[in-house]
Design a protein around this motif. Structure first.
Motif, PDB file in Angstrom:
ATOM      1  N   LEU A 155      13.344   4.418   1.914  1.00  0.00           N
ATOM      2  CA  LEU A 155      12.698   5.713   2.099  1.00  0.00           C
ATOM      3  C   LEU A 155      12.826   6.558   0.834  1.00  0.00           C
ATOM      4  O   LEU A 155      13.902   6.661   0.248  1.00  0.00           O
ATOM      5  N   LEU A 156      11.709   7.152   0.411  1.00  0.00           N
ATOM      6  CA  LEU A 156      11.693   8.004  -0.772  1.00  0.00           C
ATOM      7  C   LEU A 156      11.538   9.453  -0.326  1.00  0.00           C
ATOM      8  O   LEU A 156      10.636   9.777   0.449  1.00  0.00           O
ATOM      9  N   LEU A 157      12.414  10.320  -0.820  1.00  0.00           N
ATOM     10  CA  LEU A 157      12.395  11.713  -0.406  1.00  0.00           C
ATOM     11  C   LEU A 157      11.936  12.608  -1.553  1.00  0.00           C
ATOM     12  O   LEU A 157      12.591  12.689  -2.588  1.00  0.00           O
ATOM     13  N   LEU A 158      10.796  13.261  -1.372  1.00  0.00           N
ATOM     14  CA  LEU A 158      10.309  14.258  -2.318  1.00  0.00           C
ATOM     15  C   LEU A 158      10.447  15.631  -1.672  1.00  0.00           C
ATOM     16  O   LEU A 158      10.059  15.823  -0.519  1.00  0.00           O
ATOM     17  N   VAL A 190       0.834  -1.207   0.000  1.00  0.00           N
ATOM     18  CA  VAL A 190       0.000   0.000   0.000  1.00  0.00           C
ATOM     19  C   VAL A 190       0.868   1.256   0.000  1.00  0.00           C
ATOM     20  O   VAL A 190       2.063   1.220   0.301  1.00  0.00           O
ATOM     21  N   TYR A 191       0.211   2.375  -0.317  1.00  0.00           N
ATOM     22  CA  TYR A 191       0.722   3.715  -0.053  1.00  0.00           C
ATOM     23  C   TYR A 191      -0.352   4.463   0.733  1.00  0.00           C
ATOM     24  O   TYR A 191      -1.552   4.253   0.515  1.00  0.00           O
ATOM     25  N   HIS A 205      -4.838  -2.638  11.293  1.00  0.00           N
ATOM     26  CA  HIS A 205      -4.180  -3.300  12.419  1.00  0.00           C
ATOM     27  C   HIS A 205      -2.688  -3.026  12.472  1.00  0.00           C
ATOM     28  O   HIS A 205      -2.117  -2.894  13.558  1.00  0.00           O
ATOM     29  N   SER A 206      -2.063  -2.966  11.320  1.00  0.00           N
ATOM     30  CA  SER A 206      -0.612  -2.740  11.314  1.00  0.00           C
ATOM     31  C   SER A 206      -0.179  -2.083  10.026  1.00  0.00           C
ATOM     32  O   SER A 206      -0.851  -2.178   9.000  1.00  0.00           O
ATOM     33  N   LEU A 207       0.966  -1.408  10.111  1.00  0.00           N
ATOM     34  CA  LEU A 207       1.557  -0.731   8.963  1.00  0.00           C
ATOM     35  C   LEU A 207       3.065  -0.795   9.134  1.00  0.00           C
ATOM     36  O   LEU A 207       3.594  -0.447  10.202  1.00  0.00           O
ATOM     37  N   ASP A 208       3.765  -1.267   8.113  1.00  0.00           N
ATOM     38  CA  ASP A 208       5.217  -1.439   8.205  1.00  0.00           C
ATOM     39  C   ASP A 208       5.883  -0.947   6.928  1.00  0.00           C
ATOM     40  O   ASP A 208       5.297  -0.984   5.844  1.00  0.00           O
ATOM     41  N   GLN A 239       3.126   7.979   6.675  1.00  0.00           N
ATOM     42  CA  GLN A 239       3.851   8.887   5.795  1.00  0.00           C
ATOM     43  C   GLN A 239       3.450   8.652   4.345  1.00  0.00           C
ATOM     44  O   GLN A 239       3.452   7.510   3.876  1.00  0.00           O
ATOM     45  N   ALA A 240       3.130   9.731   3.649  1.00  0.00           N
ATOM     46  CA  ALA A 240       2.799   9.616   2.230  1.00  0.00           C
ATOM     47  C   ALA A 240       4.039   9.273   1.411  1.00  0.00           C
ATOM     48  O   ALA A 240       5.167   9.564   1.810  1.00  0.00           O
ATOM     49  N   PHE A 241       3.817   8.643   0.260  1.00  0.00           N
ATOM     50  CA  PHE A 241       4.814   8.362  -0.774  1.00  0.00           C
ATOM     51  C   PHE A 241       5.792   7.242  -0.419  1.00  0.00           C
ATOM     52  O   PHE A 241       6.720   6.988  -1.179  1.00  0.00           O
ATOM     53  N   GLN A 242       5.579   6.574   0.709  1.00  0.00           N
ATOM     54  CA  GLN A 242       6.486   5.505   1.109  1.00  0.00           C
ATOM     55  C   GLN A 242       5.835   4.144   0.889  1.00  0.00           C
ATOM     56  O   GLN A 242       4.676   3.942   1.267  1.00  0.00           O
TER      57      GLN A 242
END
Length: 244
Positions: A85-88, A14-15, A77-80, A58-61
């Motif tokens: 890491l993408l830096l915009l 997901v994003y 329930h969870s997000l990993d 965090q968006a875009f990751q």
């Protein structure tokens, strides 16, 4: 004993598209999932200062998420982390938020678009380079509308004749390109452009200045048509910063 169905989805790619407050301590988290499209979830307690999930929203990751629920609003329930890491930064960051707003506004919930998911991920990587952002947006806008099933004919006109590079056309949403002399009077909306622009777009070639300018006008017009009366907030911000 009857089997209880949890409708649980584990470790889905997901994003995070958007978050907003829900009740006192929770958040609604809008996800873009490879296998499920846009999914609305609740992150319970995520607004608490010590919430483990708070720092992951965090968006875009690229993320891996687990959720469950039978209703439209699922429980997250969870997000990993699921990648590097993408830096915009700067204008590229605003372009990223623009993509997310497009998805939120036009992508139906729980309508899978795996090819669009992959193209979105690739577009974020391209934005991170900070180069030729306007062309990156044009490509995504066109791919996005095509993936949603909107007909955007570029190679032939409404008479099913091949587009001629030197011919002037008027492009009308949900109809296509008309030779300009045949469209005047009957169609007073749409965008006037040169056949070469349509041919270049069909060939994914945005090298010419005229193609860049006219493709921007065309995509702005088409998106406004499908978005209706409510414009995109990030589109106006991009126009204010620089003419994207």
């Amino acid at each position: 004993m009857a089997t209880v169905t949890t409708h649980r989805q584990d470790n889905q790619a997901v994003y995070v598209l958007h978050t907003y407050p829900f009740k006192e301590t929770s958040l609604v988290v809008e996800l873009f999932a490879r296998n499920f499209g846009r999914v609305a979830t609740t992150a319970k307690g995520a607004r608490r200062p010590r919430s483990a999930m708070r720092g992951l929203l965090q968006a875009f990751q690229p993320m891996s998420a687990t959720w469950s629920g039978k209703q439209e609003l699922k429980t997250l329930h969870s997000l990993d982390w699921n990648g590097s890491l993408l830096l915009l930064q700067g204008e590229a960051l605003m372009c990223g938020f623009y993509l997310n707003e497009l998805l939120l506004r036009l992508l139906p919930r729980e309508d899978p678009h795996e090819a669009l998911f992959e193209y979105y991920a690739d577009t974020l990587q391209r934005l991170a380079t900070g180069q030729d952002l306007a062309t990156i947006l044009r490509r995504f806008e066109l791919k996005f509308l095509q993936e949603l099933g909107y007909a955007i004919p570029l190679a032939t006109d409404m008479d099913d004749e091949a587009i001629v590079a030197a011919q002037n056309y008027r492009y009308v949403a949900e109809s296509g390109a008309f030779k300009l002399q045949g469209a005047l009077g009957k169609y007073d909306n749409g965008v006037q452009l040169l056949g070469k622009t349509l041919i270049d777009m069909a060939n994914d070639d945005y090298g010419q200045v005229q193609t860049k300018q006219q493709s921007k006008q065309l995509m702005r017009y088409l998106l406004a048509h499908y978005l209706g009366d409510k414009p995109l907030h990030t589109r106006q911000l991009l126009i204010d910063l620089q003419d994207f």
